[in-house]
Write a protein that holds these residues in place. Structure first.
Motif, short mmCIF file in Angstrom:
data_model
loop_
_atom_site.label_atom_id
_atom_site.label_comp_id
_atom_site.label_asym_id
_atom_site.label_seq_id
_atom_site.Cartn_x
_atom_site.Cartn_y
_atom_site.Cartn_z
N LEU A 17 -6.10 -101.92 79.55
CA LEU A 17 -6.42 -102.78 78.42
C LEU A 17 -7.85 -102.58 77.96
O LEU A 17 -8.15 -102.62 76.77
N GLU A 34 -8.86 -101.53 74.17
CA GLU A 34 -9.56 -102.47 73.30
C GLU A 34 -11.05 -102.17 73.14
O GLU A 34 -11.61 -102.37 72.07
N VAL A 35 -11.69 -101.70 74.21
CA VAL A 35 -13.14 -101.53 74.19
C VAL A 35 -13.55 -100.08 73.95
O VAL A 35 -14.39 -99.80 73.10
N ARG A 52 -12.07 -97.71 72.53
CA ARG A 52 -11.77 -97.21 71.19
C ARG A 52 -12.95 -97.40 70.24
O ARG A 52 -13.37 -96.48 69.55
N ASP A 53 -13.52 -98.62 70.23
CA ASP A 53 -14.67 -98.87 69.36
C ASP A 53 -15.90 -98.15 69.87
O ASP A 53 -16.71 -97.65 69.09
#
Length: 585
Positions: free
Chosen positions: A73, A77-78, A80-81
């Motif tokens: 996760l 979620e993290v 990627r940015d």
């Protein structure tokens, strides 16, 4: 693109051979550094996570509840940015991982001119080691990304005998300086801070670690810190003192503050628990208010008056004579108008309220003196009756001055206030209790004097039980929480490992019923840990506040703390980037 990522990437631009690990990156920061933090590296976080059984237990429950591993996760979620942000400076997550694996220190120096204003001169020092080749491989992509930005200019100049790359923006003043020397990569905002760092490296400038605040911070956290740092306030407070009015000296004297060096913190993982230390460092006078509140220690023998099943134990000691003298000195140091306003508010709000209840302020002060300078508090684990949680039993024990009966004084004061105090003589002791009625509870407070101690219990039967006990709580508070209790005048010790079995036995039926009756909760009773698992995973929680030779200090030891956060974040990042699960102990 953020300045922090630019500095971080810049340190990857210069590969070098492994160096002597006895010198920490923070040692290169000069004494003029205002604040700094040193990070032990990603590998240290991963090791800490593998040695903390609570994290393994939480990860298993989290995977069951979320339907995926927390690291997966985190990657979705993290990372990627973060990948998009890193791509702007020519780096990827694996290059960032290589940088974070090394020890590093971030310092904040004196201000530097930037655009039309001033900014602190940030500096990042990175210790290069076995990953120097991986770090060096990022140089071409980094410089290529910078060259594509037409507004950024890269040039070379010599500072302090070291060749330095200087990055500047054509529409902004200020520059980022990058250097490689003696096994370190250094990136600073401005050439001045880099000059000071190079001087420290050569021994020409004193290191920040030689200052009292940094030396004390390093001693507080000990070896194995995941992160630690300090804010050096001594130059600022010395400057302020020149412009402070003379009345400030009297106020500081009443408080007991001779000098303020700064603030420090540190966090380390030891024995599966996070140990966090926070300090307000300075010189504390032995006669001021602070010394009265934190300069003495509770007598461990007083703990024997608490019951053996105390799950929460607290201690407090106050030097009442010093406190009273310090308050008088503080009030006398205030301007006359402020003293008059303080006296008016005291008479209206405090003394007036007491007199309305039929009590004189002097009687309250006499009772405070009678209660003595030290207390311990014991709280048992909560019980359930027919599925309803019951209030835990409480006991407060205070050391009374010789020849004083605080129970009698308290009873007289309560009677004056209109309370109904009942008495009963048991085995030549006078037991008293007050019943408190009011929605939604009905409770009583029972108290008695036992030799030189005042014993206050949550009800009369419990008070009788306590006074009959032959052996109370037999523990050594110095063993709690990595010294948290040993050096504190105010402390709390939650004895988790000793009582987790009894607490789980009381609460597990309610938890299992909740899980079985709510299908939206993705955890089943079979997923819950056993008492043996909890005992192995959990640790006691302890907090201590006190004053020692280096100032005011707060120590906190718990399975969940600063090191836990760093370990979890570091382990998830490492697993997300590498795709491999860590080994657990």
């Amino acid at each position: 693109m953020s300045l922090s990522l630019l500095l971080l990437a810049a340190t990857a631009a210069f590969p070098t051979a492994p160096q002597d690990h006895d010198r920490s990156p923070a040692a290169l920061l000069p004494a003029s550094t205002i604040a700094f933090v040193e990070f032990a590296g990603l590998d240290a976080c991963v090791r800490a996570a593998s040695e903390a059984p609570l994290l393994t237990l939480a990860e298993r429950l989290g995977e069951r509840a979320l339907g995926a591993r927390p690291a997966d996760l985190f990657a979705a979620e993290v990372l990627r940015d973060l990948t998009d942000e890193l791509r702007q400076i020519g780096l990827g997550t694996r290059e960032l991982r290589a940088i974070l694996r090394s020890r590093s220190a971030l310092g904040v120096g004196r201000p530097v001119a930037f655009d039309d204003g001033m900014l602190p001169s940030f500096g990042l020092v990175l210790e290069l080691g076995d990953d120097s080749e991986a770090l060096g491989a990022a140089i071409d992509r980094f410089i290529g990304a910078m060259d594509e930005r037409e507004v950024i200019t890269t040039r070379t100049r010599t500072i302090g005998g070291v060749e330095v790359n200087v990055l500047s923006h054509e529409r902004r003043s200020g520059e980022v300086c990058i250097a490689k020397v003696d096994g370190y990569a250094i990136a600073t905002l401005g050439a001045g801070y880099l000059t000071d760092i190079l001087g420290t490296l050569r021994g020409e400038t004193e290191s920040i670690l030689a200052t009292p605040i940094a030396a004390r911070a390093r001693e507080d956290v000990g070896d194995g810190a995941l992160a630690w740092g300090a804010v050096n306030l001594r130059p600022i407070t010395d400057l302020v003192r020149w412009y402070a009015p003379y009345e400030a000296d009297a106020i500081l004297a009443a408080l007991g503050v001779r000098a303020l060096d700064g603030l420090s913190f540190g966090t380390a993982m030891r024995g599966g628990q996070s140990v966090d230390v926070f300090r307000v460092a300075g010189e504390i006078d032995e006669h001021g208010i602070l010394a009265a509140l934190g300069g003495s220690r509770v007598d461990p023998a007083l703990l024997n008056s608490l019951p053996e099943d105390s799950a929460l134990v607290c201690g407090l000691t106050v030097d009442l004579e010093k406190l009273r003298a310090g308050i008088h000195a503080l009030v006398a140091a205030l301007p006359a108008a402020a003293r008059r306003e303080l006296r008016r508010d005291f008479d209206r709000d405090f003394a007036g309220g007491l007199r309305d209840a039929g009590i004189e302020p002097e009687e309250v002060l006499a009772l405070v003196d009678a209660l003595g300078p030290e207390f311990v508090l014991g709280v048992t684990t909560p019980k359930f009756q027919f599925g309803v949680p019951q209030f835990p039993r409480l006991v407060l024990v205070g050391r009374a001055p010789q020849g004083v009966d605080p129970a009698e004084q308290f009873a007289a004061l309560a009677t004056r206030a209109g309370a109904v105090v009942q008495e009963q003589v048991v085995e030549e002791r006078t037991l008293r209790w007050i019943t408190v009625e009011g929605a939604p509870v009905r409770a009583s407070i029972a108290f008695a004097t036992d030799d030189d101690k005042l014993v206050v219990a949550s009800d009369l039967p419990y008070l009788k039980e306590l006074l009959r006990q032959e052996q109370g709580l037999d523990v050594d508070p110095s063993a709690a929480g990595d010294g948290c209790v040993e050096h504190a005048s105010l402390w709390m010790w939650l004895r988790v490992r000793e009582h987790i079995g009894a607490l789980w036995e009381e609460t597990s039926p309610q938890v299992e019923n909740l899980l079985e009756s709510n299908e939206r909760i993705p955890i089943t009773p079979e997923d819950l840990p056993s008492p043996e698992d909890l005992h192995a995973a959990l640790r006691d929680v302890s907090i201590g506040v006190g004053i020692d030779g280096g100032g005011f200090v707060l120590r906190f030891a718990s399975p969940i703390g600063g090191s836990t956060f760093l370990a979890v974040l570091g382990a998830m990042f490492d697993e997300a980037v590498t795709g491999s699960r860590r080994r657990t102990g």
